[in-house]
Design a protein around this motif. Structure first.
Motif, PDB file in Angstrom:
ATOM      1  N   TYR A  92       0.820  -1.208   0.000  1.00 16.47           N
ATOM      2  CA  TYR A  92       0.000   0.000   0.000  1.00 16.47           C
ATOM      3  C   TYR A  92       0.850   1.252   0.000  1.00 16.47           C
ATOM      4  O   TYR A  92       1.848   1.352   0.710  1.00 16.47           O
ATOM      5  N   ASP A  93       0.418   2.191  -0.835  1.00 21.75           N
ATOM      6  CA  ASP A  93       0.879   3.571  -0.759  1.00 21.75           C
ATOM      7  C   ASP A  93      -0.378   4.434  -0.781  1.00 21.75           C
ATOM      8  O   ASP A  93      -1.507   3.910  -0.673  1.00 21.75           O
ATOM      9  N   ALA A  94      -0.233   5.738  -0.902  1.00 18.71           N
ATOM     10  CA  ALA A  94      -1.407   6.609  -0.843  1.00 18.71           C
ATOM     11  C   ALA A  94      -2.402   6.285  -1.953  1.00 18.71           C
ATOM     12  O   ALA A  94      -3.624   6.282  -1.729  1.00 18.71           O
ATOM     13  N   ALA A  95      -1.912   5.990  -3.158  1.00 17.14           N
ATOM     14  CA  ALA A  95      -2.803   5.694  -4.273  1.00 17.14           C
ATOM     15  C   ALA A  95      -3.576   4.397  -4.036  1.00 17.14           C
ATOM     16  O   ALA A  95      -4.775   4.302  -4.337  1.00 17.14           O
ATOM     17  N   ALA A  96      -2.904   3.380  -3.511  1.00 16.03           N
ATOM     18  CA  ALA A  96      -3.565   2.102  -3.238  1.00 16.03           C
ATOM     19  C   ALA A  96      -4.639   2.252  -2.172  1.00 16.03           C
ATOM     20  O   ALA A  96      -5.696   1.613  -2.234  1.00 16.03           O
ATOM     21  N   LEU A  97      -4.394   3.106  -1.190  1.00 13.20           N
ATOM     22  CA  LEU A  97      -5.410   3.357  -0.166  1.00 13.20           C
ATOM     23  C   LEU A  97      -6.650   3.990  -0.785  1.00 13.20           C
ATOM     24  O   LEU A  97      -7.779   3.629  -0.455  1.00 13.20           O
ATOM     25  N   ASP A  98      -6.437   4.933  -1.699  1.00 20.06           N
ATOM     26  CA  ASP A  98      -7.565   5.608  -2.334  1.00 20.06           C
ATOM     27  C   ASP A  98      -8.389   4.652  -3.202  1.00 20.06           C
ATOM     28  O   ASP A  98      -9.579   4.897  -3.441  1.00 20.06           O
ATOM     29  N   ALA A  99      -7.771   3.578  -3.681  1.00 19.31           N
ATOM     30  CA  ALA A  99      -8.452   2.644  -4.577  1.00 19.31           C
ATOM     31  C   ALA A  99      -9.297   1.612  -3.834  1.00 19.31           C
ATOM     32  O   ALA A  99     -10.056   0.862  -4.462  1.00 19.31           O
ATOM     33  N   LEU A 100      -9.178   1.537  -2.520  1.00 16.41           N
ATOM     34  CA  LEU A 100      -9.953   0.567  -1.754  1.00 16.41           C
ATOM     35  C   LEU A 100     -11.449   0.852  -1.878  1.00 16.41           C
ATOM     36  O   LEU A 100     -11.884   2.003  -1.906  1.00 16.41           O
ATOM     37  N   LEU A 101     -12.244  -0.210  -1.948  1.00 12.94           N
ATOM     38  CA  LEU A 101     -13.698  -0.085  -1.943  1.00 12.94           C
ATOM     39  C   LEU A 101     -14.164  -0.197  -0.494  1.00 12.94           C
ATOM     40  O   LEU A 101     -14.080  -1.270   0.114  1.00 12.94           O
ATOM     41  N   VAL A 102     -14.612   0.915   0.056  1.00 10.25           N
ATOM     42  CA  VAL A 102     -15.039   0.970   1.458  1.00 10.25           C
ATOM     43  C   VAL A 102     -16.524   1.284   1.496  1.00 10.25           C
ATOM     44  O   VAL A 102     -16.953   2.361   1.085  1.00 10.25           O
ATOM     45  N   GLU A 103     -17.320   0.309   1.968  1.00  8.67           N
ATOM     46  CA  GLU A 103     -18.774   0.480   2.022  1.00  8.67           C
ATOM     47  C   GLU A 103     -19.336  -0.232   3.236  1.00  8.67           C
ATOM     48  O   GLU A 103     -18.853  -1.311   3.611  1.00  8.67           O
ATOM     49  N   VAL A 104     -20.363   0.348   3.818  1.00 15.20           N
ATOM     50  CA  VAL A 104     -21.170  -0.241   4.898  1.00 15.20           C
ATOM     51  C   VAL A 104     -20.328  -0.980   5.943  1.00 15.20           C
ATOM     52  O   VAL A 104     -20.687  -2.068   6.393  1.00 15.20           O
ATOM     53  N   GLY A 105     -19.198  -0.383   6.309  1.00 14.79           N
ATOM     54  CA  GLY A 105     -18.377  -0.982   7.352  1.00 14.79           C
ATOM     55  C   GLY A 105     -17.484  -2.112   6.896  1.00 14.79           C
ATOM     56  O   GLY A 105     -16.975  -2.879   7.729  1.00 14.79           O
ATOM     57  N   TYR A 106     -17.258  -2.231   5.582  1.00 18.28           N
ATOM     58  CA  TYR A 106     -16.391  -3.294   5.048  1.00 18.28           C
ATOM     59  C   TYR A 106     -15.393  -2.695   4.055  1.00 18.28           C
ATOM     60  O   TYR A 106     -15.639  -1.648   3.450  1.00 18.28           O
ATOM     61  N   VAL A 107     -14.268  -3.386   3.886  1.00 19.03           N
ATOM     62  CA  VAL A 107     -13.240  -3.000   2.929  1.00 19.03           C
ATOM     63  C   VAL A 107     -13.064  -4.149   1.941  1.00 19.03           C
ATOM     64  O   VAL A 107     -12.849  -5.297   2.349  1.00 19.03           O
ATOM     65  N   ALA A 108     -13.155  -3.835   0.646  1.00 21.70           N
ATOM     66  CA  ALA A 108     -12.983  -4.853  -0.391  1.00 21.70           C
ATOM     67  C   ALA A 108     -11.979  -4.350  -1.420  1.00 21.70           C
ATOM     68  O   ALA A 108     -11.861  -3.149  -1.668  1.00 21.70           O
ATOM     69  N   ARG A 109     -11.256  -5.279  -2.015  1.00 16.80           N
ATOM     70  CA  ARG A 109     -10.292  -4.937  -3.068  1.00 16.80           C
ATOM     71  C   ARG A 109      -9.930  -6.212  -3.816  1.00 16.80           C
ATOM     72  O   ARG A 109     -10.051  -7.322  -3.278  1.00 16.80           O
ATOM     73  N   PRO A 110      -9.491  -6.087  -5.101  1.00 16.50           N
ATOM     74  CA  PRO A 110      -9.126  -7.274  -5.878  1.00 16.50           C
ATOM     75  C   PRO A 110      -7.851  -7.906  -5.354  1.00 16.50           C
ATOM     76  O   PRO A 110      -6.944  -7.219  -4.878  1.00 16.50           O
ATOM     77  N   LEU A 111      -7.782  -9.228  -5.427  1.00 20.22           N
ATOM     78  CA  LEU A 111      -6.569  -9.926  -5.054  1.00 20.22           C
ATOM     79  C   LEU A 111      -5.475  -9.651  -6.081  1.00 20.22           C
ATOM     80  O   LEU A 111      -5.765  -9.240  -7.211  1.00 20.22           O
ATOM     81  N   PRO A 112      -4.206  -9.836  -5.695  1.00 22.80           N
ATOM     82  CA  PRO A 112      -3.115  -9.575  -6.633  1.00 22.80           C
ATOM     83  C   PRO A 112      -3.312 -10.310  -7.953  1.00 22.80           C
ATOM     84  O   PRO A 112      -3.631 -11.502  -7.983  1.00 22.80           O
ATOM     85  N   GLY A 113      -3.181  -9.582  -9.067  1.00 23.83           N
ATOM     86  CA  GLY A 113      -3.337 -10.157 -10.394  1.00 23.83           C
ATOM     87  C   GLY A 113      -4.740 -10.097 -10.946  1.00 23.83           C
ATOM     88  O   GLY A 113      -4.955 -10.384 -12.135  1.00 23.83           O
ATOM     89  N   VAL A 114      -5.719  -9.746 -10.113  1.00 23.90           N
ATOM     90  CA  VAL A 114      -7.114  -9.662 -10.565  1.00 23.90           C
ATOM     91  C   VAL A 114      -7.394  -8.238 -11.035  1.00 23.90           C
ATOM     92  O   VAL A 114      -7.056  -7.266 -10.344  1.00 23.90           O
ATOM     93  N   THR A 115      -8.015  -8.095 -12.178  1.00 20.28           N
ATOM     94  CA  THR A 115      -8.347  -6.775 -12.731  1.00 20.28           C
ATOM     95  C   THR A 115      -9.834  -6.710 -13.035  1.00 20.28           C
ATOM     96  O   THR A 115     -10.545  -7.718 -13.011  1.00 20.28           O
ATOM     97  N   GLY A 116     -10.281  -5.514 -13.323  1.00 18.73           N
ATOM     98  CA  GLY A 116     -11.679  -5.341 -13.686  1.00 18.73           C
ATOM     99  C   GLY A 116     -12.525  -4.893 -12.514  1.00 18.73           C
ATOM    100  O   GLY A 116     -12.059  -4.772 -11.379  1.00 18.73           O
ATOM    101  N   PRO A 117     -13.824  -4.650 -12.802  1.00 20.25           N
ATOM    102  CA  PRO A 117     -14.724  -4.150 -11.757  1.00 20.25           C
ATOM    103  C   PRO A 117     -15.058  -5.230 -10.740  1.00 20.25           C
ATOM    104  O   PRO A 117     -14.775  -6.417 -10.933  1.00 20.25           O
TER     105      PRO A 117
END
Length: 310
Positions: A92-117
């Motif tokens: 994580y750096d500042a950009a990676a933190l901004d890319a996190l999906l934070v909703e309804v008390g949860y944090v989600a993000r793609p696993l390494p190597g996974v792309t797309g929505p």
């Protein structure tokens, strides 16, 4: 366990680039549960995934790169635990933190190597959480990792940054489910490097900030001044609070009970303040006092949780 976004942001701000290692799955006997995590950076780390050798090897790998690793604890690294863990390492750096999906008390993000929505299954899970379903355990959903966002359940307001206050801050800060607000009258009274997870609050008169504490806050009074201690007790008793503790001897407390009574506080209200704090049998060394206080607070919190669950 849960995703401590505030601590991760603070670590990135301090160190620039930080690796987070989280246990994303377990098999058999293992040191820590799914969701346990640690942070790693050049020259240091915080948090724990347990296991000694496991943690040492995970930190070494974290400094090399991101990815998912399955570690059989016995045959793989010679630990006595017979199980295995899957570790997710993310950088994580500042950009990676901004890319996190934070909703309804949860944090989600793609696993390494996974792309797309975000996949439909994850979007449905989040929609269900918005509708009141849950909770959702930490884990993988179609190539994305989801974890509950860390939200401390208990507020500790600590007054005094002297030797005892510093020892208590250091012991309480790493404990899960506690948010520590540390109050004193000047910046110079705090150590140069405040323990991560502790929020310093500077007030010319610390008693003035008591009214800003949550109604269920735990107040711990360990200042250098008996006069300030008394005023803090008076302000705490003048509002709602969860628990309050005061450093001092039986003689000090007898005097305070009398003076607080003279200020208009009924004896049964004054009795809600705990004095002495901790375990007097451990001695008067600051670290001994801190250990006793930490045990007292954790046991009290567990007792209340068990009572609510009964």
């Amino acid at each position: 366990m849960s995703f401590d976004l505030d601590t991760l942001r603070a670590a990135v701000a301090r160190h620039g680039r930080v690796a987070r290692v989280v246990v994303m799955g377990t098999e058999g006997s293992v040191p820590r549960e799914t969701g346990a995590a640690m942070l790693v950076w050049d020259g240091g780390q915080s948090g724990t995934i347990g296991g000694g050798t496991l943690e040492l090897e995970a930190a070494r790998r974290a400094r090399l790169g991101a990815g998912i690793t399955r570690v059989p604890l016995g045959p793989g690294i010679g630990q006595c635990c017979g199980g295995a863990v899957r570790l997710l390492t993310e950088h994580y750096d500042a950009a990676a933190l901004d890319a996190l999906l934070v909703e309804v008390g949860y944090v989600a993000r793609p696993l390494p190597g996974v792309t797309g929505p975000a996949p439909l299954t994850l979007r449905r899970t989040l929609a269900g959480l918005r509708g009141g379903t849950g909770p959702v355990a930490p884990g993988e959903i179609d190539g994305w990792m989801i974890e509950p966002l860390f939200q401390p359940a208990r507020a500790l307001w600590l007054y005094g940054a002297g030797h005892v206050g510093r020892a208590i801050a250091a012991v309480m800060a790493p404990l899960p489910d506690w948010r520590v607000t540390w109050i004193d009258s000047a910046t110079g009274r705090f150590p140069d490097d405040v323990v991560p997870g502790v929020e310093p609050l500077i007030a010319a008169n610390p008693a003035d900030v008591v009214r800003h504490a949550p109604d269920d806050a735990h107040h711990l009074i360990v200042t250098y001044s008996h006069a300030l201690d008394l005023e803090l007790c008076h302000q705490v008793l003048s509002r709602r609070f969860g628990w309050a503790g005061l450093i001092g001897s039986a003689t000090k407390w007898a005097r305070f009970r009398s003076r607080l009574g003279a200020l208009g506080h009924p004896a049964e209200h004054v009795a809600r303040i705990t004095c002495p704090i901790g375990d007097p049998g451990l001695g008067k060394h600051p670290q001994a006092i801190a250990l006793g206080v930490a045990v007292q607070l954790v046991q009290m919190a567990q007792t209340r949780q068990e009572a609510r669950s009964a």
